[in-house]
Design a protein around this motif. Structure first.
Motif, mmCIF file in Angstrom:
data_model
loop_
_atom_site.group_PDB
_atom_site.id
_atom_site.type_symbol
_atom_site.label_atom_id
_atom_site.label_comp_id
_atom_site.label_asym_id
_atom_site.label_seq_id
_atom_site.Cartn_x
_atom_site.Cartn_y
_atom_site.Cartn_z
ATOM 1 N N ASN A 151 -3.300 26.516 -22.081
ATOM 2 C CA ASN A 151 -4.737 26.848 -21.749
ATOM 3 C C ASN A 151 -5.576 27.547 -20.079
ATOM 4 N N GLN A 152 -4.407 27.849 -20.081
ATOM 5 C CA GLN A 152 -4.439 29.035 -18.346
ATOM 6 C C GLN A 152 -5.771 27.641 -17.353
ATOM 7 N N ASN A 153 -5.460 27.375 -17.367
ATOM 8 C CA ASN A 153 -5.977 26.159 -16.173
ATOM 9 C C ASN A 153 -5.235 25.554 -15.352
ATOM 10 N N GLU A 154 -5.773 25.020 -13.801
ATOM 11 C CA GLU A 154 -5.145 24.320 -13.224
ATOM 12 C C GLU A 154 -6.559 22.381 -13.884
ATOM 13 N N TYR A 155 -5.062 21.477 -13.099
ATOM 14 C CA TYR A 155 -5.307 19.996 -12.994
ATOM 15 C C TYR A 155 -4.784 19.754 -12.140
ATOM 16 N N THR A 156 -5.093 18.270 -11.479
ATOM 17 C CA THR A 156 -4.775 17.790 -10.582
ATOM 18 C C THR A 156 -3.484 16.096 -11.094
ATOM 19 N N ILE A 157 -2.978 15.858 -11.140
ATOM 20 C CA ILE A 157 -1.789 14.398 -11.669
ATOM 21 C C ILE A 157 -1.521 13.663 -10.116
ATOM 22 N N PRO A 158 -2.038 12.433 -9.956
ATOM 23 C CA PRO A 158 -1.058 11.522 -9.115
ATOM 24 C C PRO A 158 -0.369 11.383 -8.662
ATOM 25 N N VAL A 159 -0.052 11.271 -7.279
ATOM 26 C CA VAL A 159 1.653 10.807 -7.127
ATOM 27 C C VAL A 159 2.109 10.521 -6.226
ATOM 28 N N TYR A 160 2.601 9.428 -5.584
ATOM 29 C CA TYR A 160 2.999 8.578 -4.816
ATOM 30 C C TYR A 160 4.271 9.644 -3.892
ATOM 31 N N LEU A 161 3.411 9.959 -2.297
ATOM 32 C CA LEU A 161 3.863 10.375 -1.350
ATOM 33 C C LEU A 161 5.589 9.731 -1.207
ATOM 34 N N TYR A 211 1.249 -0.743 -0.008
ATOM 35 C CA TYR A 211 0.239 -0.165 0.264
ATOM 36 C C TYR A 211 0.818 1.222 0.142
ATOM 37 N N ALA A 212 0.639 2.309 -0.558
ATOM 38 C CA ALA A 212 1.135 3.604 -1.011
ATOM 39 C C ALA A 212 0.233 4.465 -0.513
ATOM 40 N N ILE A 213 0.776 5.847 -0.548
ATOM 41 C CA ILE A 213 0.000 6.678 -0.394
ATOM 42 C C ILE A 213 0.186 7.849 -1.269
ATOM 43 N N VAL A 214 -1.009 8.170 -1.935
ATOM 44 C CA VAL A 214 -0.877 9.081 -3.620
ATOM 45 C C VAL A 214 -2.295 10.236 -2.788
ATOM 46 N N VAL A 215 -1.735 11.334 -3.738
ATOM 47 C CA VAL A 215 -2.023 12.858 -3.509
ATOM 48 C C VAL A 215 -2.902 12.715 -5.164
ATOM 49 N N ASP A 216 -3.504 14.237 -5.507
ATOM 50 C CA ASP A 216 -3.494 14.561 -6.543
ATOM 51 C C ASP A 216 -2.974 15.695 -6.295
#
Length: 84
Positions: free
Chosen positions: A15-25, A2-7
């Protein structure tokens, strides 16, 4: 495992906008006291055999980073670790 993931927040300049990507802590080595976020699960990533232990650490992580503005949606996810 198991791992911790954050967006993790990203900015799209075109496009001048914000988005998220999943990454591992994970943690930097050295200095061992700096959180890092990687797009791929790797040797720096935290990992636990037991989901309950991962969730216990996640609670501490949320307390330590409650005012963070770089990510959202911290969670525990199951990961497959290749051993060669």
């Amino acid at each position: 495992m198991y791992a911790i993931v954050v967006d993790y927040y990203q900015w799209d300049e075109k496009n001048q906008n914000e988005y998220t990507i999943p990454v591992y802590l994970g943690i930097a080595y050295p200095p061992k006291n700096l959180y890092v976020f990687d797009e791929e699960h790797n040797s720096r990533s935290f990992r636990w055999e037991d989901k309950a232990e991962a969730e216990k650490y996640l609670c501490k992580f949320k307390i330590n980073t409650k005012n963070s503005c770089s990510f959202t949606n911290a969670r525990v996810e199951e990961v497959k670790v290749c051993t060669k």
